[in-house]
Design a protein around this motif. Structure first.
Motif, PDB file in Angstrom:
ATOM      1  N   LYS A  29       0.915  -1.131  -0.153  1.00  0.00           N
ATOM      2  CA  LYS A  29       0.071   0.037   0.038  1.00  0.00           C
ATOM      3  C   LYS A  29       0.834   1.229   0.162  1.00  0.00           C
ATOM      4  N   LEU A  30       0.733   2.080  -0.882  1.00  0.00           N
ATOM      5  CA  LEU A  30       1.411   3.412  -1.057  1.00  0.00           C
ATOM      6  C   LEU A  30       1.175   4.442  -0.034  1.00  0.00           C
ATOM      7  N   GLY A  31       0.089   4.482   0.504  1.00  0.00           N
ATOM      8  CA  GLY A  31      -0.044   5.494   1.599  1.00  0.00           C
ATOM      9  C   GLY A  31      -0.064   6.937   0.995  1.00  0.00           C
ATOM     10  N   ARG A  32       0.275   7.717   1.735  1.00  0.00           N
ATOM     11  CA  ARG A  32       0.526   9.372   1.513  1.00  0.00           C
ATOM     12  C   ARG A  32       1.967   9.857   1.232  1.00  0.00           C
ATOM     13  N   SER A  33       2.875   9.036   1.575  1.00  0.00           N
ATOM     14  CA  SER A  33       4.139   9.749   1.455  1.00  0.00           C
ATOM     15  C   SER A  33       4.865   9.253   0.094  1.00  0.00           C
ATOM     16  N   ARG A  34       6.053   9.888  -0.333  1.00  0.00           N
ATOM     17  CA  ARG A  34       6.757   9.380  -1.446  1.00  0.00           C
ATOM     18  C   ARG A  34       7.248   8.131  -1.666  1.00  0.00           C
ATOM     19  N   PRO A  35       6.840   7.279  -2.374  1.00  0.00           N
ATOM     20  CA  PRO A  35       7.248   5.766  -2.619  1.00  0.00           C
ATOM     21  C   PRO A  35       8.700   5.707  -2.159  1.00  0.00           C
ATOM     22  N   LYS A  36       8.891   4.251  -1.881  1.00  0.00           N
ATOM     23  CA  LYS A  36      10.399   4.082  -1.574  1.00  0.00           C
ATOM     24  C   LYS A  36      11.088   3.171  -2.654  1.00  0.00           C
ATOM     25  N   LEU A  37      12.300   3.436  -2.936  1.00  0.00           N
ATOM     26  CA  LEU A  37      12.879   2.575  -3.831  1.00  0.00           C
ATOM     27  C   LEU A  37      12.417   0.862  -3.738  1.00  0.00           C
ATOM     28  N   ALA A  38      12.530   0.493  -2.559  1.00  0.00           N
ATOM     29  CA  ALA A  38      12.417  -0.966  -2.114  1.00  0.00           C
ATOM     30  C   ALA A  38      11.126  -1.054  -2.802  1.00  0.00           C
ATOM     31  N   GLN A  39      10.176  -0.433  -2.988  1.00  0.00           N
ATOM     32  CA  GLN A  39       8.773  -0.894  -3.440  1.00  0.00           C
ATOM     33  C   GLN A  39       8.786  -0.998  -4.877  1.00  0.00           C
ATOM     34  N   ALA A  40       9.685  -0.423  -5.845  1.00  0.00           N
ATOM     35  CA  ALA A  40       9.695  -0.509  -6.970  1.00  0.00           C
ATOM     36  C   ALA A  40      10.821  -1.332  -7.738  1.00  0.00           C
ATOM     37  N   VAL A  41      11.816  -1.853  -7.031  1.00  0.00           N
ATOM     38  CA  VAL A  41      12.618  -2.778  -7.277  1.00  0.00           C
ATOM     39  C   VAL A  41      12.236  -4.007  -8.012  1.00  0.00           C
TER      40      VAL A  41
END
Length: 172
Positions: A134-146
């Protein structure tokens, strides 16, 4: 009961049962995935809010400095960046393809540009990453996209997420 299962299995093996529907692979890199040429990533998209607008995949270097950086800056710095657009199909499963320069680790972003304006609208458009967290409200983190890309076609499923009030982005 067992006889029915065996009959269904036999018919399936002989071609008597219909095969599951395969999604047409979308985007300018579609041939890389359809032909099994790699390195490439096939993204099966789930959870679309509607069938409006366009779909986009972006592939970034897998490091914090370059993740979600402006593509013009990445290109100016001689770094890899790739973008693929596709029109939203009217119905059926949605699958997109994007080529990678070589096997390795990359950061992959999916967006659903619902109004077709090519500018991300937080209140309207959808997004997703390979981790499906879940992405939520903060800027996505690299680990979510790798994503690790092999020499052939790497397949992943991304669940689209949309703004859900004060809780931020989440699946529909």
């Amino acid at each position: 009961m067992i006889a029915k299962l065996l009959t269904a299995a036999t018919l399936g093996a002989m071609g008597g049962l219909p095969a599951p529907a395969q999604a047409e692979i979308l985007g300018s890199d579609a041939q890389a995935c359809a032909g099994g040429q790699g390195p490439a990533i096939r993204v099966n998209v789930a959870g679309l809010k509607d069938r409006t607008g366009r779909l986009k995949l972006e592939l970034y270097p897998a490091n914090d400095e370059d993740f979600l950086k402006d593509d013009r800056d990445l290109v100016k710095e001689g770094k890899f960046f790739r973008r693929v657009w596709a029109d939203m199909p009217a119905n059926g499963a949605v699958s997109l393809c994007i080529k990678a320069p070589r096997a390795g680790r990359y950061a992959l972003l999916f967006t659903h540009d619902r109004d077709g304006k090519n500018k991300f609208n937080f209140w309207r458009d959808g997004a997703g990453f390979p981790s499906n967290e879940k992405l939520g409200r903060s800027r996505p983190k690299l680990a979510q996209a790798v994503i690790a890309v092999g020499g052939g076609v790497t397949t992943t499923t991304i669940r689209a997420q949309y703004m859900r009030g004060l809780n931020g982005f989440g699946p529909v």
